[in-house]
Design an enzyme around this catalytic site. Structure first.
Site, PDB file in Angstrom:
ATOM      1  CE  LYS A 106      -1.676  50.229   9.504  1.00  0.00           C
ATOM      2  NZ  LYS A 106      -0.365  50.638  10.381  1.00  0.00           N
ATOM      3  CE  LYS A 131       3.954  47.161  20.782  1.00  0.00           C
ATOM      4  NZ  LYS A 131       5.348  46.493  20.250  1.00  0.00           N
ATOM      5  CE  LYS A 163      -3.350  37.815  10.557  1.00  0.00           C
ATOM      6  NZ  LYS A 163      -3.689  36.192  10.848  1.00  0.00           N
TER       7      LYS A 163
END
Ligand code: TRP
Length: 336
Positions: A200, A114, A203
């Protein structure tokens, strides 16, 4: 009577769910309600570790609760709570901060991923200490209820291991208190992107890659119709990832009989992908339309939902408060 074991899991109120989250986590949560005492949280404080919109946060939180209820999480059977409404989570977080190894925390791969994502962004996004200590808040979510089991995806395995290390460290320092939370991995279907079955379903890839949980019929049919099947050059006997993914979707929707027929056709070389796609689209439309119906029923009674959440959160808080009372005593802090 044997006490039921306690299960705890949480979800971040980011955007609306897609069928990957649904089959991957939420149906599992629903099934666990029968066998365990389940506590499920919508963790809004975790959202604050990344750039987010304060204007939308509460809406998203409320929406996530509605979605969970629409999917079958029953606030009568299980506890459903909003993390920031239970200050014992943050109180325990500080105490756990003091028994967390800095080195251990530094090894968390999600923090590395992240923070790299933030650094590579166009905007001048800074990396907060909150993003770094996020797993300690997660450990507090689990330990404040002294949970036995935590259903999580593989991506959370490392965080759960850290939670166990934190519990162990606390127990070593202050005496046996926290049970060591065990992961509950279940057989979850691996759903891939419709438009790019090498990835995968997610969104962040964009709208043609996933199917939303409450998506309308026409747009589902369109996406499934243009799903990638054979990319060409597939000379091996193995099923291509795109075709396999379509079968996986049927399996997730429990279309056992249809699968048997279509597999038979596939093996004899007579399967038309257009028929396979029609069946997948039918199954998904059936699922999303029933969920959409439930969701609008719930939304029509939003006052009832808010009351349920308030009561359920208050009940859950009592459990957390019991833990904190004992923890304060053990750690040498005054009783309140
Ligand atoms: N970190 C988890 C995720 O992003 C969410 C989470 C927060 C969680 N606290 C938790 C999951 C406690 C399980 C238990 O998916």
């Amino acid at each position: 009577m044997l006490m039921k074991k306690r299960v705890l899991s949480c979800i971040q109120p980011t955007n609306e769910m897609h069928i990957g989250n649904y089959f991957g986590a939420v149906t599992n949560w629903v099934n666990l309600q029968e066998k365990y005492n389940c506590i499920y949280g919508v963790v809004d404080l975790h959202v604050m570790t990344m750039p987010y919109s304060p204007k939308n946060l509460y809406n998203n939180t409320q929406n996530m609760i509605i979605d969970l209820i629409a999917c079958g999480i029953d606030p009568e059977k299980s506890q459903l709570f909003i993390q920031s409404m239970i200050p014992e989570h943050t109180e325990l977080t500080w105490i756990l901060n003091c028994v967390t190894s800095y080195g251990g925390l530094s090894r968390m791969t999600q923090f590395k991923d992240k923070s790299e994502l933030l650094q590579s962004g166009a905007k001048d996004n800074f990396i907060s200490a909150g993003l770094f200590t996020y797993p300690i808040l997660q450990a507090a979510d689990i330990l404040v209820y002294r949970a036995d089991y935590v259903p999580v995806g593989k991506d959370q395995e490392q965080h759960l291991e850290l939670s166990r290390n934190i519990a162990m460290r606390f127990n070593n320092q202050f005496g046996e208190f926290f049970p060591l939370p065990q992961p509950l991995f279940t057989d979850v279907p691996k759903l891939l992107s419709l438009a790019d079955p090498s990835k995968k379903m997610s969104k962040s890839l964009g709208s043609k890659h996933y199917v939303g949980l409450f998506e309308e019929e026409a747009s589902i049919r369109k996406k499934v119709k243009s799903a990638v099947t054979d990319i060409g050059g597939n000379t091996s006997d193995e099923m291509s990832p795109g075709v396999k993914n379509l079968f996986e979707l049927l399996r997730a929707c429990k279309k056992t009989e249809i699968i048997a027929v279509l597999k038979h056709d596939y093996e004899s070389g007579t399967l038309k992908y257009s028929i396979l796609k029609d069946e997948v689209a039918n199954a998904l439309v059936e699922l999303t339309s029933s969920l959409r119906e439930k969701k609008s029923e719930i939304e029509a009674n939003i006052d009832v939902v808010n009351k349920v959440i308030k009561e359920s959160t208050a009940r859950t808080r009592e459990l957390a408060a019991e833990t904190i009372t004992e923890v304060r005593k053990i750690c040498g802090l005054p009783a309140r």
